[in-house]
Design an enzyme around this catalytic site. Structure first.
Site, PDB file in Angstrom:
ATOM      1  N   GLU A 167       0.814  -1.223   0.000  1.00  0.00           N
ATOM      2  CA  GLU A 167       0.000   0.000   0.000  1.00  0.00           C
ATOM      3  C   GLU A 167       0.853   1.281   0.000  1.00  0.00           C
ATOM      4  OE1 GLU A 167      -3.251   0.272   2.702  1.00  0.00           O
ATOM      5  OE2 GLU A 167      -4.016  -1.709   2.238  1.00  0.00           O
ATOM      6  N   GLU A 363      -5.226  -8.898   1.331  1.00  0.00           N
ATOM      7  CA  GLU A 363      -5.913  -8.484   2.560  1.00  0.00           C
ATOM      8  C   GLU A 363      -7.388  -8.283   2.285  1.00  0.00           C
ATOM      9  OE1 GLU A 363      -4.409  -5.072   4.790  1.00  0.00           O
ATOM     10  OE2 GLU A 363      -2.350  -5.635   4.259  1.00  0.00           O
TER      11      GLU A 363
HETATM   12  C1  NOJ Z   1      -3.929  -2.200   5.282  1.00  0.00           C
HETATM   13  C2  NOJ Z   1      -2.559  -2.386   5.821  1.00  0.00           C
HETATM   14  O1  NOJ Z   1      -1.749  -3.075   4.912  1.00  0.00           O
HETATM   15  C3  NOJ Z   1      -2.497  -3.025   7.187  1.00  0.00           C
HETATM   16  O2  NOJ Z   1      -1.241  -2.794   7.705  1.00  0.00           O
HETATM   17  C4  NOJ Z   1      -3.622  -2.492   8.050  1.00  0.00           C
HETATM   18  O3  NOJ Z   1      -3.528  -2.970   9.355  1.00  0.00           O
HETATM   19  C5  NOJ Z   1      -4.932  -2.887   7.417  1.00  0.00           C
HETATM   20  N1  NOJ Z   1      -5.035  -2.204   6.154  1.00  0.00           N
HETATM   21  C6  NOJ Z   1      -6.169  -2.589   8.250  1.00  0.00           C
HETATM   22  O4  NOJ Z   1      -6.309  -1.263   8.461  1.00  0.00           O
END
Ligand code: NOJ
Length: 458
Positions: A167, A363
């Site tokens: 990200e 994710e």
């Molecule tokens: C994206 C991120 O990669 C991760 O580190 C984060 O905890 C999650 N979103 C949830 O917010």
């Protein structure tokens, strides 16, 4: 109606180093940007719930956690390497205990047959990198390449999938400018400098390509890609053609500045048309020269974005969710609105626009707030709501697979309760609940549900 999943599909779960490891000063680890900024009073608007010092203490509990994953039939574990454990103080000295930790942990996961998908950089930049100019400095490319080399040399035989970054819209671009391109960034080093933001973006893309090339030169057997948070960007008004176009531009800008370079070797035209002046010199030539295709793209999906056309500007405005009609409090992660159809749409969009060889969902998940009066205890162990969430998203995944898109894995965020940058330990994402006092691991009902689902589908 019959939906089916490939037998070798990578059903897994994800976490990152700084969010669960703890041991923030153990065995020679250096300071990460979050270790530093969480201690600065001026940054308490974001870090008001403290830093990632201790947490789930995965560093000392990894065997137990891997056992729980494997006992529940998970096939894949997405994790990251803490760069400050490997290079604690600068680009010259390697910290052997840091190498040993990951080597041992990966070897345990290998023994148990877990697939490993490992990020080189998931948000915990060593503070020394920031002190020397951060990602906006050209030197970042060399530091990153050297770090990647050490990781490939030491763990290249253990890791099946590598991702260079996670990200970067949040952690790279977002460190130098806010989402409106006018305010201060919401990530270390918290600057407000559009030119630096574009320089950092370009440096990250080039550093990524150098790492991919290096990996190939080393003749290692795994695959290499990157993890982006591309989400569909819907028009605020579906009757407005201009809003639809604004949505496309917003997508190109948010996700395309990584997907374009990494998958096609160029920045999106709508982006360069607007920001050419802010971009580093010769960015297009350099990208063409350095371009190296990837094996897969990882994508994180939580919720969509919305965009609205602004007449006086050729660009767009990030809009509120039209169904809710107002901007939600985004700082609190609980504000993320589940929208499973968005998962379907984004897979289609990635396929149409970028034709990746392979996509992995890296994710997808939801958080539940802890009881603030008893903050060390995990919430929601009987998490029917998370089961419904996972079921709805997995059904969407089944539908896209039917279209023949090559998606090979799905990872729930998170393996266990994590430290979140803006809410500390107040939001639980885990399939495994963590008691932060005793470090007891408590599998949630969602993990049992996932386990039965995986068993029935492999
Ligand atoms: C994206 C991120 O990669 C991760 O580190 C984060 O905890 C999650 N979103 C949830 O917010």
């Amino acid at each position: 109606m019959n939906f089916s999943f490939p037998k070798d599909f990578l059903w897994g779960a994800a976490c990152s180093s700084f969010q669960i490891e703890g041991a923030w000063q153990e065995d020679g680890k250096g300071i990460s940007c979050h270790d530093k900024y969480a201690r600065i009073p001026a940054h308490q608007d974001l870090y008001r719930y403290g830093g990632p010092d201790d947490g789930a203490d995965f560093y000392h509990h990894y065997r137990e956690d891997i056992d729980i994953m494997v006992e529940h039939g998970l096939k894949s574990f997405r994790f990251s390497i803490a760069w400050p454990r490997i290079f604690p103080d600068g680009p010259d000295k390697i910290n052997q205990p840091g190498i040993d930790f990951y080597r041992d942990m990966f070897s345990y996961a290998n023994e148990k047959g877990l697939n490993l998908l490992i990020d080189l950089y998931h948000w915990d930049l060593p503070q020394w990198v920031l002190d020397r100019g951060g990602v906006a400095s050209r030197e970042f490319i060399t530091w990153f390449e050297d770090y990647a080399r050490v990781c490939f040399e030491n763990f290249g035989d253990q890791v099946q999938y590598w991702s260079t970054t996670n990200e970067p819209s949040v952690s790279v671009f977002g460190g130098y400018i806010g989402g409106d391109l006018k305010s201060v960034g919401r990530f270390p080093p918290f600057e407000c400098d559009k030119v630096k933001a574009f320089a950092a973006c370009h440096n990250m893309n080039i550093a990524h390509m150098r790492a991919v090339k290096l990996y190939r030169r080393m003749g290692l057997k795994g695959k290499i890609g990157a993890v982006i948070d591309a989400v569909p960007c819907y028009p605020y008004s579906i009757s407005s053609k201009k809003d639809w176009e604004a949505g496309e531009r917003a997508f190109d800008f948010y996700a395309g500045k990584w997907l374009g370079p990494m998958l096609l070797g160029k920045y999106p035209e709508s982006m360069t048309a607007c920001f050419h002046e802010d971009m580093p010199e010769n960015y297009a030539e350099e990208l063409t020269r350095e371009y190296e295709p990837i094996d897969f793209i990882g994508n994180n999906y939580y919720e969509p974005h919305y965009a609205e056309y602004i007449p006086e500007k050729p660009y767009f405005k990030a809009a509120a969710d039209p169904e809710i009609g107002e901007a939600r409090e985004r700082e609190e992660f609980v504000g993320m609105k589940p929208y499973p159809v968005g998962l379907y749409d984004i897979m289609l969009l990635l396929e149409e626009k970028y034709h990746p060889k392979e996509i992995i969902i890296t994710e997808n998940g939801m958080s539940v707030k802890r009881d603030e009066t008893n903050i060390s205890k995990p919430s929601n162990i009987h998490d029917e709501n998370r089961i419904r969430y996972m079921r709805a998203h997995i059904m969407m995944l089944a539908r896209v697979l039917k279209l023949g898109i090559n998606i090979t894995g799905y990872h729930v965020w998170a393996v266990e309760d994590t430290y979140e940058r803006t809410s500390g330990y107040r939001h639980d994402y885990g399939l495994i609940g963590i008691d932060y006092d005793t470090k007891e691991r408590i599998p949630r009902d969602s993990l049992k549900w996932y386990s039965e689902f995986i068993q029935a589908n492999t």
